[in-house]
Design a protein around this motif. Sequence first.
Motif, PDB file in Angstrom:
ATOM      1  N   ARG A 163       5.810   4.604   2.858  1.00 39.74           N
ATOM      2  CA  ARG A 163       4.678   5.509   3.047  1.00 39.74           C
ATOM      3  C   ARG A 163       4.463   5.759   4.533  1.00 39.74           C
ATOM      4  O   ARG A 163       4.795   4.915   5.381  1.00 39.74           O
ATOM      5  CB  ARG A 163       3.427   4.877   2.429  1.00 39.74           C
ATOM      6  CG  ARG A 163       2.152   5.675   2.615  1.00 39.74           C
ATOM      7  CD  ARG A 163       0.965   4.918   2.044  1.00 39.74           C
ATOM      8  NE  ARG A 163      -0.281   5.639   2.230  1.00 39.74           N
ATOM      9  CZ  ARG A 163      -1.468   5.187   1.857  1.00 39.74           C
ATOM     10  NH1 ARG A 163      -1.561   4.004   1.254  1.00 39.74           N
ATOM     11  NH2 ARG A 163      -2.554   5.910   2.053  1.00 39.74           N
TER      12      ARG A 163
ATOM     13  N   SER B 141       6.903   7.513  -0.614  1.00 44.95           N
ATOM     14  CA  SER B 141       5.694   7.235  -1.398  1.00 44.95           C
ATOM     15  C   SER B 141       4.904   8.495  -1.715  1.00 44.95           C
ATOM     16  O   SER B 141       4.398   8.652  -2.835  1.00 44.95           O
ATOM     17  CB  SER B 141       4.793   6.250  -0.647  1.00 44.95           C
ATOM     18  OG  SER B 141       5.402   4.992  -0.546  1.00 44.95           O
TER      19      SER B 141
ATOM     20  N   HIS C   8      -4.337  -0.342   4.357  1.00 44.60           N
ATOM     21  CA  HIS C   8      -4.222  -1.806   4.407  1.00 44.60           C
ATOM     22  C   HIS C   8      -5.505  -2.405   4.992  1.00 44.60           C
ATOM     23  O   HIS C   8      -6.087  -3.347   4.432  1.00 44.60           O
ATOM     24  CB  HIS C   8      -3.001  -2.147   5.260  1.00 44.60           C
ATOM     25  CG  HIS C   8      -2.720  -3.598   5.427  1.00 44.60           C
ATOM     26  ND1 HIS C   8      -1.630  -4.076   6.120  1.00 44.60           N
ATOM     27  CD2 HIS C   8      -3.393  -4.712   5.014  1.00 44.60           C
ATOM     28  CE1 HIS C   8      -1.633  -5.385   6.107  1.00 44.60           C
ATOM     29  NE2 HIS C   8      -2.701  -5.797   5.453  1.00 44.60           N
TER      30      HIS C   8
ATOM     31  N   LYS D 114       0.825  -1.210   0.000  1.00 44.45           N
ATOM     32  CA  LYS D 114       0.000   0.000   0.000  1.00 44.45           C
ATOM     33  C   LYS D 114       0.861   1.262   0.000  1.00 44.45           C
ATOM     34  O   LYS D 114       0.434   2.319   0.472  1.00 44.45           O
ATOM     35  CB  LYS D 114      -0.971   0.023   1.194  1.00 44.45           C
ATOM     36  CG  LYS D 114      -1.865  -1.201   1.302  1.00 44.45           C
ATOM     37  CD  LYS D 114      -2.666  -1.436   0.033  1.00 44.45           C
ATOM     38  CE  LYS D 114      -3.675  -0.342  -0.255  1.00 44.45           C
ATOM     39  NZ  LYS D 114      -4.452  -0.578  -1.496  1.00 44.45           N
ATOM     40  N   GLY D 115       2.048   1.138  -0.553  1.00 47.23           N
ATOM     41  CA  GLY D 115       2.948   2.282  -0.623  1.00 47.23           C
ATOM     42  C   GLY D 115       3.140   2.816  -2.026  1.00 47.23           C
ATOM     43  O   GLY D 115       4.004   3.661  -2.246  1.00 47.23           O
TER      44      GLY D 115
ATOM     45  N   ARG E  14      -0.690   4.197   5.820  1.00 48.25           N
ATOM     46  CA  ARG E  14      -0.498   2.870   5.222  1.00 48.25           C
ATOM     47  C   ARG E  14      -1.347   1.837   5.957  1.00 48.25           C
ATOM     48  O   ARG E  14      -2.000   0.989   5.338  1.00 48.25           O
ATOM     49  CB  ARG E  14       0.984   2.476   5.283  1.00 48.25           C
ATOM     50  CG  ARG E  14       1.360   1.284   4.395  1.00 48.25           C
ATOM     51  CD  ARG E  14       2.302   0.317   5.081  1.00 48.25           C
ATOM     52  NE  ARG E  14       1.648  -0.371   6.185  1.00 48.25           N
ATOM     53  CZ  ARG E  14       0.853  -1.426   6.037  1.00 48.25           C
ATOM     54  NH1 ARG E  14       0.595  -1.917   4.826  1.00 48.25           N
ATOM     55  NH2 ARG E  14       0.279  -1.997   7.088  1.00 48.25           N
TER      56      ARG E  14
ATOM     57  N   GLY F 156       4.327  -1.477   9.141  1.00 52.27           N
ATOM     58  CA  GLY F 156       4.806  -0.102   9.152  1.00 52.27           C
ATOM     59  C   GLY F 156       6.042   0.122   9.990  1.00 52.27           C
ATOM     60  O   GLY F 156       6.545   1.247  10.059  1.00 52.27           O
TER      61      GLY F 156
END
Length: 286
Positions: free
Chosen positions: A132, A205, A141, A43-44, A137, A182
């Motif tokens: 990110r 990101s 997610h 998710k970055g 993030r 993270g």
Amino acid sequence: IVSAGRNDVCPCGSGLRFKACHGRIASPLRAQRVDFVVPGAQKGGTTALATYLREHPEICMPRGMKEMHYFSNDSGHFAQADVDHAGYHGKFHPQGAQRLWCDATPIYMFHESAPARIRDYNPGMKMIILLRNPVTRAYSHWNMEVKREREPLSFDEAIRTEATRAHADARQRHRRAYVGRGRYGAQLRRIWELFPTQQTLILKSEEFRADAAPGLATIAGFLGHRPFPRTEPRRILTLAYDQPMTRTALDYLHETFAAEIDDLERMLGWDLADWRADPRRGAAVD
């Protein structure tokens, strides 16, 4: 058998020089292997980056798939002492000037065993990493897991009970590691214990998403290939949020990641003041 010098036009009719076409495939100096990976973070922006990479004429990526999960497969080929990479290599079909093979699988950075497996496979492997804000993030997610109907808990509940859900199988732990994924400092140190820092390129990101052109120019220099043909902004796999992150969840994550962000600033020389701010305004889509 038709032979040609490295700088001659390839006999196949492609119009390319032999060294950039069939000479590259046949040369014993070029071992069959993946040259670089995009190991995270999830998710970055790795999917958007993969679309740029796939369009570059010198880069070969597996057809029809982005995430191969080869080095994160615990129950398959790596369970054996002598690993046969033929199946992995069979996913790549280089054509024309494609000389650099890429595997973009964002779990590799988080998976504890993947970096060592990558080192054993190719000690010269290069890595392009997108980092990110771990707060946004985590929420992105969780939102993805909710949309896929794999997460029954609210975001507040999920982040506070993450450690107690660790009894689940490895796949479930990885899917629900909203906070764990993270914690970039430990993941980067694990990579740097195995690879020289010069073989890693780390991009922010948020900057890449706002304007990809500078990042892509840096990547071209890092990999040693021609500039990217297109650098216009793009957003891939955007998922609308049903509601913004709650204040209690934001405060919890800011406290949880405070030392992590401080550590990253020292490690990378970045200014991460924006990661400490309230990200909820303007964050309706991700």
